[in-house]
Design an enzyme around this catalytic site. Structure first.
Site, mmCIF file in Angstrom:
data_model
loop_
_atom_site.group_PDB
_atom_site.id
_atom_site.type_symbol
_atom_site.label_atom_id
_atom_site.label_comp_id
_atom_site.label_asym_id
_atom_site.label_seq_id
_atom_site.Cartn_x
_atom_site.Cartn_y
_atom_site.Cartn_z
ATOM 1 N N LYS A 38 0.812 -1.229 0.000
ATOM 2 C CA LYS A 38 0.000 0.000 0.000
ATOM 3 C C LYS A 38 0.839 1.269 0.000
ATOM 4 C CE LYS A 38 -0.436 0.662 4.915
ATOM 5 N NZ LYS A 38 -0.843 0.015 6.144
ATOM 6 N N ARG A 133 -5.581 1.784 17.298
ATOM 7 C CA ARG A 133 -6.257 1.801 16.010
ATOM 8 C C ARG A 133 -7.157 0.566 16.009
ATOM 9 N NH1 ARG A 133 -2.968 2.004 10.413
ATOM 10 N NH2 ARG A 133 -3.144 -0.255 10.659
HETATM 11 C C1 LIG Z 1 0.259 -0.428 6.787
HETATM 12 C C2 LIG Z 1 0.183 -1.625 7.624
HETATM 13 C C3 LIG Z 1 1.312 -2.444 7.766
HETATM 14 C C4 LIG Z 1 2.646 -2.123 7.173
HETATM 15 O O1 LIG Z 1 3.228 -1.066 7.864
HETATM 16 P P1 LIG Z 1 4.741 -0.616 7.572
HETATM 17 O O2 LIG Z 1 5.041 0.300 8.695
HETATM 18 O O3 LIG Z 1 4.710 0.071 6.253
HETATM 19 O O4 LIG Z 1 5.581 -1.810 7.559
HETATM 20 C C5 LIG Z 1 1.170 -3.587 8.527
HETATM 21 N N1 LIG Z 1 0.008 -3.913 9.112
HETATM 22 C C6 LIG Z 1 -1.091 -3.143 8.993
HETATM 23 C C7 LIG Z 1 -2.341 -3.572 9.680
HETATM 24 C C8 LIG Z 1 -1.035 -1.972 8.250
HETATM 25 O O5 LIG Z 1 -2.131 -1.222 8.143
#
Ligand SMILES: *Cc1c(COP(=O)(O)O)cnc(C)c1O
Length: 362
Positions: A38, A133
């Site tokens: 993402k 979150r």
């Molecule tokens: C975006 C996200 C990740 C990845 O996070 P990074 O800091 O880019 O490694 C992992 N788990 C969830 C639930 C996320 O939303």
């Protein structure tokens, strides 16, 4: 190579290097990697690099990005890492193999949708350990949900529990936090009378535990985006030596459209800028400045840009323009010159989703 600016250059070789490095490092601790796409708006080339580099699955918060990965020929399991919306459960079970969940109502809808599709959908239940979150806050409620899925559901399969840290609440992935997750996993396993396939210990912030060799043994899955894509945060925020990773997988290049000597303090009655704010302007007299054909619409926050040009300082931006001070620059910049920027995660998210940015793979 299309000669259009602003341009994002993606070094796939360096990206693959980063994937392989993290996959091996985590593999040494018995941990698999879900490659999170993402941060690069799901560019299929990025998904392919994760795939080739040995990620066990491909993950995104957005279904359309996982669809693009699938369309690009990715055969690894696809994981939805944002709690599914009730309105998308049908697509979730059709497209993805596994999703992160925290709401019984959603899981029931997934079960129903999976039944209609004749599929088995895997879920990881999220525990909120303080980052505030997603995830169950009440641990007993999470354990009950696990039991319910295990005993009552046919088309949804519980494959693990997980947590996320360092996204909203800025909570660090300490040994204690991850131990807390492992203890919860043990409590779930005791109730179910079997082992869980996955204990998913977070995102890039959890890589600090890999570097320190103190990640709890039970953790066997991490979801990694930033630590592979831009690989900056572990170094600049936590002080870890990450020199074995490339920080220049993505580079933003922009073209100079004006170079002039101008005052540094606006001349006239100061009101608000293009975004309704009144920044502080420091009067440094007349200085040489350049204007670039790229702006906030393309990259979000100009404060996050990391300029690679020696002696050049970004001083502001509006939607489509970026203003840089070149008074102390080593080079004598002219109209038509190209300036280069290293980019962090937040910039990457914007530049990869801007139609105006020409994405080029090198
Ligand atoms: C975006 C996200 C990740 C990845 O996070 P990074 O800091 O880019 O490694 C992992 N788990 C969830 C639930 C996320 O939303």
């Amino acid at each position: 190579m299309e000669n259009r600016y602003p341009r994002l250059e993606v070094n796939l070789e360096h990206l693959r290097h980063n994937v392989v490095n993290i996959v091996e490092k985590c593999g040494a601790h018995g941990i698999q990697i879900a490659g999170v796409i993402k941060g690069a708006t799901g560019l299929p080339e990025v998904a392919k690099a994760y795939d080739e580099g040995g990620a066990a699955m491909i993950a995104s918060s957005r279904l359309e990005q996982l669809q693009a990965a699938k369309d690009a020929g990715i055969e690894k399991p696809l994981m939805l890492i944002r709690i599914p919306m009730l309105s998308e459960v049908k697509e979730v079970v059709k497209l993805t193999d596994i999703s992160l969940n925290s709401e019984m109502e959603v899981i029931k809808a997934l079960n129903q949708a999976a039944r209609e599709e004749g599929k088995l959908h895997k879920v990881i239940l999220m525990a909120d350990l303080g980052d505030l979150r997603e995830g169950f806050w009440d641990k007993d409620e999470l354990i009950e949900a696990c039991e319910y899925i295990e005993n009552k559901m046919i088309n949804v399969q519980l494959v693990g529990i997980g947590t996320n840290l360092g996204c909203y609440g800025s909570v660090m992935a300490t040994v204690e936090k991850l131990e807390e997750l492992c203890e919860l996993a043990e409590a779930v396993e005791a109730k179910l009378g079997r082992e869980l396939e996955y204990v998913a210990g977070g995102a890039t912030s959890s890589l600090t535990r890999i570097w320190d060799h103190d990640i709890p043994k039970k953790i066997n899955l991490l979801r990694i985006g930033e630590g592979i894509l831009t690989a900056l945060d572990m170094g600049r925020f936590y002080g870890y030596d990450i020199s074995e990773l490339y920080q220049d997988v993505f580079k933003l290049k922009a073209e100079v459209i004006e170079v002039k000597n101008k005052p540094t303090h606006p001349v006239g009655t100061i009101t608000i800028d293009a975004f309704g704010q009144t920044p502080e302007y420091v009067d440094r007299g007349i200085r040489r400045r350049a204007l670039l054909g790229v702006g906030r619409v393309d990259y979000g926050h100009w404060e996050d840009l990391i300029c690679c040009e020696e002696g050049v300082e970004v001083i502001g931006a509006s939607s489509d323009h970026t203003i840089v001070d070149v008074e102390d620059a080593v080079k004598d910049y002219k109209v038509g010159d190209i300036m280069e920027f290293e980019i962090c995660y937040s910039t990457l998210v914007y530049v990869t989703s801007s139609d105006n940015v020409n994405i080029v793979f090198v």
